[in-house]
Design an enzyme around this catalytic site. Structure first.
Site, mmCIF file in Angstrom:
data_model
loop_
_atom_site.group_PDB
_atom_site.id
_atom_site.type_symbol
_atom_site.label_atom_id
_atom_site.label_comp_id
_atom_site.label_asym_id
_atom_site.label_seq_id
_atom_site.Cartn_x
_atom_site.Cartn_y
_atom_site.Cartn_z
ATOM 1 N N ALA A 169 0.582 2.785 -12.441
ATOM 2 C CA ALA A 169 1.598 3.573 -13.035
ATOM 3 C C ALA A 169 0.935 4.316 -14.512
ATOM 4 O O ALA A 169 -0.180 3.782 -14.854
ATOM 5 C CB ALA A 169 2.795 3.145 -13.263
ATOM 6 N N HIS A 170 1.480 5.196 -14.735
ATOM 7 C CA HIS A 170 0.889 5.999 -15.927
ATOM 8 C C HIS A 170 1.088 5.032 -17.162
ATOM 9 O O HIS A 170 1.954 4.033 -17.289
ATOM 10 C CB HIS A 170 1.695 7.125 -16.395
ATOM 11 C CG HIS A 170 3.227 6.974 -16.516
ATOM 12 N ND1 HIS A 170 4.217 8.125 -16.603
ATOM 13 C CD2 HIS A 170 4.229 5.926 -16.646
ATOM 14 C CE1 HIS A 170 5.350 7.798 -16.969
ATOM 15 N NE2 HIS A 170 5.302 6.464 -16.522
ATOM 16 N N ASN A 171 -0.070 5.172 -18.074
ATOM 17 C CA ASN A 171 0.135 4.496 -19.347
ATOM 18 C C ASN A 171 -0.434 2.967 -19.098
ATOM 19 O O ASN A 171 -0.268 2.086 -20.291
ATOM 20 C CB ASN A 171 1.185 4.731 -20.257
ATOM 21 C CG ASN A 171 1.504 6.105 -20.619
ATOM 22 O OD1 ASN A 171 2.264 6.774 -20.006
ATOM 23 N ND2 ASN A 171 0.549 6.514 -21.775
#
Lengths: 343, 343, 343
Positions: A238-240
């Site tokens: 997922a993001h980050n």
């Protein structure tokens, strides 16, 4: 076809009882190797096959060398030596360069003269394909994305805008790098408002990314996969998220947003990691476990439960839901007993 | 539009109270069927709808025939009969043949005259597309891969080099067959060395492979999916796995390397199977279970736990982590009690 | 570059201590924001950064406004305000229209004059692409499928025949909409017979679908995703599922056939939902839980277990399998104690 001498050199192995000029025709397991083929002994359970194998030679550890009845290549780490030997038998990597006539490359993209853009590819404006990169058939390289020197996208890979792929990266079919993260804000009417995903993705050198694996771009800062990380198929990042160098994640792992995985970690198949937590270096999570809190110490961690016959499991599951009652009943007994049996 | 007589013949069903010449316009559930449509009774809970359905006729089991108030097609297995009847209403399979002008087919590939290569496909050198195969849009067929007669790749499918697809195989969009297995050796510096994946994949006849499912090629020998296996979407099959004939795996199953699944097995959704183990024939694993050891006997096995309200579950989870203490406290009580209450 | 005044208007925020004419160059977290950038305070743990941030202004809740030492945009829901502000900095959406010369569009398809069909796309006969829709590179639009006005398919998306995509829908790379459901009947010889999948898929307005997510078509009636639903990456939605409006599902969720999820539900990553059950509105399932029965009341539900060190977990797992014995031993003690200690 390489000779035993050439293989020993590539694998940093020592020859025992071999003619270095012997030509080797392939690699095979001990049990099925044919005359002229090279085999290997990595797991001790295959040791009995040494006596009967038809292999021309076998890669063994020093401890197995004395008792080895056939020509041997002795290596401290037979698995590493095998990997190096087998590489001599792998099909030649693509040596094509140029742009296939069915590919579409934006005039505003830069493609190195010795890179290859395969059939039906799309390379958007501002993308950079560095020296020796191999873009297999049906890949999409988004605007301003960078594919580092010597990297290979096998087929059907999507690299979204501005994603940066390092050098000597290998990406398998169907992988998606740089898709939007799952960023949503709930408005007063209970409707989801999209939070623009303005960050990007950086993939370090010598990373391998499996088939149909997805890695989202960051919400504001970048999602980062450090050098030497190996991702199996169908992993969701997922993001980050940040994954530390030289970690290896098996198939179907899911990592939620902003989690940070350390270096030299091992995650088994199907592991889930919750968001906004940290996992230390050299942590090993066994398959199908859930990591819902940070892990600060190296070591092996688990929460998977293996199967029982269904009737047994149903009873366990029912009892499990009465655990609190069990504790209370036990405590009640203890009160009586320890009152009656005080020292 | 087929008649009831034609449907009965296709479904091996017996007509009761029907005019065989009645033309049927479609199939629908009992509750929503309209005049002219065919319906079916498979689950007993829908039996009440027999009284009110508008269907022209209904497929029923022999036990439901006597009480059936409308024209009936009587079949020993109504679900199988329904599947055969419904096939008469499925859209015609593709009947196109030839090569779409936007496809790229290597001059060194062989494509049967009555096969179809759809828009934007790529067929690499040495690939063989057998008679009647349908390659839908945007598929990639790698070097020396074989697509057996009558097989259909719906769209966006990737078949890697040398993979062998049997006859009458159906592969849904986004599936990847023959990607590299996750083979790695750890060198003395803690870096991963890729183990070349020199085997291939063999897919038996009449296999179905779901959307975005991935099947890796073998490390040395082949990954094998035997005939009649049915794989749902987003399944991950690692290298050197063998899945026995006529097994069916639901969505999101993950099978680790070198596991062997028997014949006629059923794996529920999200099941994980660890590597290097054997599952016997006719084993059924319920959804989201983990198989971490071999299973030698047929039967149903489970390790999934269904949800509780979060507060209840948190208490169970906390108690679970004190199970060892619980056993020790109980044993301490037993020592006191059975000493005091010896017979 | 927008001004603070323009941002406040877009975000429905009130300015405090700001010059509305200040030009803002970007958005960034408090800790890394540079002069000229806009930041935000959503989680209280970042409050200390207010004192040291270089940001030109910050979005805060009313409760944080008084103590805010820098220019502020005050909003009742700072996350929503941030989402609206950040949208001003997102890259311009595609503004191209027309059909890329490498795309193949059937002469029997309808494409709105202001829609865009990207490189290497395929649009089959009878498909309808409505006004302003953006079909990114390498998408396949099947026969008679409909892409609603203003929708965007990023890249490599497959929309199967007859699937209906609503308006302003966003679909990320590798997603597959309308593949066949996993419908099988077992014949008398233990072979699987395919049940034709004659239904379709309807995707409501303003739905977002993540990378490599798969949504199967219905067996007879349609699979339905209602308006405003948000699906993350690698989700599997089986045939005949219905997901209620404004529900959000995190990555790797699997929903089995004919399950119905309510409105405004939240499913954490890796959740599995069994088939043929109902989940009420406003239900929240935490990550990696299994829902094997219907849920009739709103609330939060769980069955995930977080990791322990492996040795601890192995002991717990072993004890768990003796729970039934534990209950029996406790009951035996109770019989003795309560007989001896009757009031």
């Amino acid at each position: 076809m390489p000779t035993l001498g050439e293989i020993a050199a590539a694998a940093a192995a020592r020859l025992q009882g071999c003619d270095p000029a012997t030509v080797v025709t392939g690699v095979a397991p001990l049990s099925s190797a044919q005359s002229g083929q090279l085999s290997f002994l990595i797991h001790p359970r295959y040791r009995p096959f040494l006596a009967t194998t038809q292999a021309a030679a076998v890669i063994v550890a020093p401890a197995d060398a004395d008792a080895c009845p056939i020509p041997a290549l002795i290596a401290n780490n037979p698995q590493v030596a095998y990997a190096r030997a087998a590489a001599l038998f792998a099909p030649d990597p693509e040596t094509r360069y140029g742009i296939h006539p069915t590919a579409w490359v934006s005039p505003a993209a830069q493609v190195a003269a010795d890179a290859w853009i395969g059939p039906q590819c799309t390379v958007e404006a501002g993308a950079i394909i560095e020296a020796g990169a191999i873009i297999g058939p049906h890949c999409v390289i988004g605007e301003q994305a960078v594919i580092g020197a010597g990297s290979r996208l096998v087929a059907q890979v999507t690299i979204c805008h501005r994603a940066q792929i390092g050098q000597r990266v290998l990406i398998h079919p169907g992988a998606v790098i740089g898709s939007d993260g799952f960023g949503l804000a709930l408005d007063q009417d209970g409707r989801w408002l999209k939070i623009p995903q303005l960050g990007s993705v950086r993939i370090g050198d010598e990373v391998e990314i499996g088939a149909n694996t997805t890695i989202d771009r960051g919400a504001l800062e970048d999602t980062v996969i450090e050098e030497g990380v190996k991702l199996d198929n169908q992993i969701q990042v997922a993001h980050n998220v940040r994954i530390g160098a030289h970690s290896a994640l098996a198939g179907c792992v899911g990592i939620a947003g902003s989690a940070r995985i350390g270096r030299h970690c091992l995650l088994g198949g199907g592991v889930g990691v919750a968001g906004h937590l940290d996992i230390a270096d050299r942590v090993h999570i066994t398959g199908m476990s859930l990591v819902a809190q940070s892990i600060t110490q190296p070591g092996t961690y688990s929460s998977g439960l293996t199967v029982e016959p269904n009737r047994v499991w149903n009873k366990i599951s029912a009892r499990l839901r009465r655990l609190d009652e069990l504790f209370r009943r036990l405590t009640a007994l203890e009160k009586i007993i320890y009152r009656n049996n005080a020292p």
